[in-house]
Design a protein around this motif. Structure first.
Motif, PDB file in Angstrom:
ATOM      1  N   MET A   1       3.668  -7.437 -13.167  1.00 23.62           N
ATOM      2  CA  MET A   1       2.746  -6.322 -13.040  1.00 23.62           C
ATOM      3  C   MET A   1       3.538  -5.031 -13.244  1.00 23.62           C
ATOM      4  N   ALA A   2       2.971  -4.122 -14.005  1.00 24.16           N
ATOM      5  CA  ALA A   2       3.629  -2.848 -14.297  1.00 24.16           C
ATOM      6  C   ALA A   2       3.747  -2.012 -13.021  1.00 24.16           C
ATOM      7  N   GLU A   3       4.785  -1.220 -12.959  1.00 21.76           N
ATOM      8  CA  GLU A   3       5.054  -0.409 -11.765  1.00 21.76           C
ATOM      9  C   GLU A   3       3.926   0.569 -11.469  1.00 21.76           C
ATOM     10  N   ASP A   4       3.319   1.178 -12.501  1.00 25.66           N
ATOM     11  CA  ASP A   4       2.225   2.123 -12.259  1.00 25.66           C
ATOM     12  C   ASP A   4       1.007   1.411 -11.679  1.00 25.66           C
ATOM     13  N   VAL A   5       0.764   0.173 -12.072  1.00 28.95           N
ATOM     14  CA  VAL A   5      -0.343  -0.600 -11.512  1.00 28.95           C
ATOM     15  C   VAL A   5      -0.060  -0.916 -10.044  1.00 28.95           C
ATOM     16  N   LYS A   6       1.175  -1.280  -9.731  1.00 27.86           N
ATOM     17  CA  LYS A   6       1.558  -1.560  -8.350  1.00 27.86           C
ATOM     18  C   LYS A   6       1.367  -0.319  -7.484  1.00 27.86           C
ATOM     19  N   GLN A   7       1.735   0.846  -8.017  1.00 28.32           N
ATOM     20  CA  GLN A   7       1.596   2.090  -7.258  1.00 28.32           C
ATOM     21  C   GLN A   7       0.127   2.440  -7.034  1.00 28.32           C
ATOM     22  N   LYS A   8      -0.699   2.273  -8.075  1.00 23.55           N
ATOM     23  CA  LYS A   8      -2.132   2.538  -7.931  1.00 23.55           C
ATOM     24  C   LYS A   8      -2.740   1.592  -6.902  1.00 23.55           C
ATOM     25  N   LEU A   9      -2.407   0.323  -6.999  1.00 18.75           N
ATOM     26  CA  LEU A   9      -2.923  -0.669  -6.065  1.00 18.75           C
ATOM     27  C   LEU A   9      -2.503  -0.328  -4.634  1.00 18.75           C
ATOM     28  N   ALA A  10      -1.243   0.020  -4.448  1.00 24.56           N
ATOM     29  CA  ALA A  10      -0.744   0.394  -3.121  1.00 24.56           C
ATOM     30  C   ALA A  10      -1.463   1.635  -2.604  1.00 24.56           C
ATOM     31  N   SER A  11      -1.716   2.591  -3.480  1.00 18.38           N
ATOM     32  CA  SER A  11      -2.405   3.810  -3.082  1.00 18.38           C
ATOM     33  C   SER A  11      -3.837   3.515  -2.636  1.00 18.38           C
ATOM     34  N   TYR A  12      -4.556   2.716  -3.410  1.00 21.62           N
ATOM     35  CA  TYR A  12      -5.924   2.340  -3.037  1.00 21.62           C
ATOM     36  C   TYR A  12      -5.933   1.576  -1.721  1.00 21.62           C
ATOM     37  N   ARG A  13      -4.986   0.661  -1.567  1.00 25.66           N
ATOM     38  CA  ARG A  13      -4.936  -0.124  -0.333  1.00 25.66           C
ATOM     39  C   ARG A  13      -4.615   0.753   0.870  1.00 25.66           C
ATOM     40  N   GLN A  14      -3.756   1.747   0.683  1.00 23.27           N
ATOM     41  CA  GLN A  14      -3.457   2.673   1.780  1.00 23.27           C
ATOM     42  C   GLN A  14      -4.699   3.473   2.156  1.00 23.27           C
ATOM     43  N   SER A  15      -5.449   3.907   1.166  1.00 22.18           N
ATOM     44  CA  SER A  15      -6.700   4.627   1.441  1.00 22.18           C
ATOM     45  C   SER A  15      -7.677   3.743   2.201  1.00 22.18           C
ATOM     46  N   ILE A  16      -7.790   2.495   1.771  1.00 22.09           N
ATOM     47  CA  ILE A  16      -8.682   1.553   2.450  1.00 22.09           C
ATOM     48  C   ILE A  16      -8.247   1.360   3.898  1.00 22.09           C
ATOM     49  N   ASP A  17      -6.954   1.199   4.115  1.00 20.76           N
ATOM     50  CA  ASP A  17      -6.440   1.040   5.476  1.00 20.76           C
ATOM     51  C   ASP A  17      -6.753   2.265   6.328  1.00 20.76           C
ATOM     52  N   ASN A  18      -6.595   3.453   5.753  1.00 22.98           N
ATOM     53  CA  ASN A  18      -6.908   4.688   6.476  1.00 22.98           C
ATOM     54  C   ASN A  18      -8.392   4.771   6.811  1.00 22.98           C
ATOM     55  N   ILE A  19      -9.228   4.404   5.873  1.00 20.50           N
ATOM     56  CA  ILE A  19     -10.678   4.419   6.094  1.00 20.50           C
ATOM     57  C   ILE A  19     -11.046   3.422   7.188  1.00 20.50           C
ATOM     58  N   ASP A  20     -10.468   2.219   7.129  1.00 21.99           N
ATOM     59  CA  ASP A  20     -10.742   1.219   8.165  1.00 21.99           C
ATOM     60  C   ASP A  20     -10.353   1.742   9.547  1.00 21.99           C
ATOM     61  N   ALA A  21      -9.216   2.397   9.638  1.00 22.23           N
ATOM     62  CA  ALA A  21      -8.782   2.956  10.916  1.00 22.23           C
ATOM     63  C   ALA A  21      -9.766   4.026  11.395  1.00 22.23           C
ATOM     64  N   ALA A  22     -10.207   4.875  10.485  1.00 22.60           N
ATOM     65  CA  ALA A  22     -11.171   5.916  10.848  1.00 22.60           C
ATOM     66  C   ALA A  22     -12.488   5.287  11.310  1.00 22.60           C
ATOM     67  N   LEU A  23     -12.936   4.244  10.624  1.00 24.14           N
ATOM     68  CA  LEU A  23     -14.173   3.563  11.024  1.00 24.14           C
ATOM     69  C   LEU A  23     -14.067   2.992  12.432  1.00 24.14           C
ATOM     70  N   VAL A  24     -12.946   2.384  12.734  1.00 22.30           N
ATOM     71  CA  VAL A  24     -12.755   1.813  14.068  1.00 22.30           C
ATOM     72  C   VAL A  24     -12.824   2.910  15.121  1.00 22.30           C
ATOM     73  N   HIS A  25     -12.173   4.037  14.864  1.00 18.37           N
ATOM     74  CA  HIS A  25     -12.190   5.137  15.829  1.00 18.37           C
ATOM     75  C   HIS A  25     -13.587   5.743  15.961  1.00 18.37           C
ATOM     76  N   MET A  26     -14.309   5.853  14.852  1.00 19.07           N
ATOM     77  CA  MET A  26     -15.672   6.385  14.907  1.00 19.07           C
ATOM     78  C   MET A  26     -16.598   5.446  15.670  1.00 19.07           C
ATOM     79  N   LEU A  27     -16.460   4.138  15.416  1.00 19.21           N
ATOM     80  CA  LEU A  27     -17.288   3.179  16.147  1.00 19.21           C
ATOM     81  C   LEU A  27     -16.952   3.187  17.637  1.00 19.21           C
ATOM     82  N   ALA A  28     -15.677   3.318  17.969  1.00 24.57           N
ATOM     83  CA  ALA A  28     -15.292   3.385  19.373  1.00 24.57           C
ATOM     84  C   ALA A  28     -15.929   4.597  20.044  1.00 24.57           C
ATOM     85  N   GLU A  29     -15.925   5.729  19.379  1.00 28.37           N
ATOM     86  CA  GLU A  29     -16.544   6.942  19.933  1.00 28.37           C
ATOM     87  C   GLU A  29     -18.055   6.762  20.050  1.00 28.37           C
TER      88      GLU A  29
END
Length: 104
Positions: A1-29
């Motif tokens: 896999m090309a390095e730019d694809v790995k970076q894009k994939l990692a970036s999207y996954r980090q965003s997803i992880d951040n969104i999931d964390a925000a959802l958990v905190h919003m649901l807790a509130e």
């Protein structure tokens, strides 16, 4: 896999992880607030469910989902799940407090 694809994939996954964390905190509130509502309902012998409020919430969420280009049926199913959990918690709180109605 090309390095730019790995970076894009990692970036999207980090965003997803951040969104999931925000959802958990919003649901807790959300559940913290609904617990307080449940306590008030138990204290004043109010029913655990409020069909008019639930209908309003569903209509509002469907409209918000459409505006955000999200499937309104999915959004409604999600909110229905949350509502059922809230009612279940309110029923448990009411049972725990035994309908201790306080004067207004």
């Amino acid at each position: 896999m090309a390095e730019d694809v790995k970076q894009k994939l990692a970036s999207y996954r980090q965003s997803i992880d951040n969104i999931d964390a925000a959802l958990v905190h919003m649901l807790a509130e959300r559940f913290r607030c609904t617990k307080e509502v449940g306590l008030l309902k138990a204290q004043y012998d109010l029913p655990p469910a409020d069909p008019a409020r639930e209908e309003y919430q569903i209509e509002r969420l469907r409209r918000l989902a459409k505006d955000a280009h999200l499937d309104p049926d999915f959004a409604e199913k999600f909110l229905n799940f949350v509502i059922k959990e809230v009612i279940r918690h309110h029923e448990a709180i009411a049972a725990e407090h035994g309908g201790t109605k306080q004067p207004a």
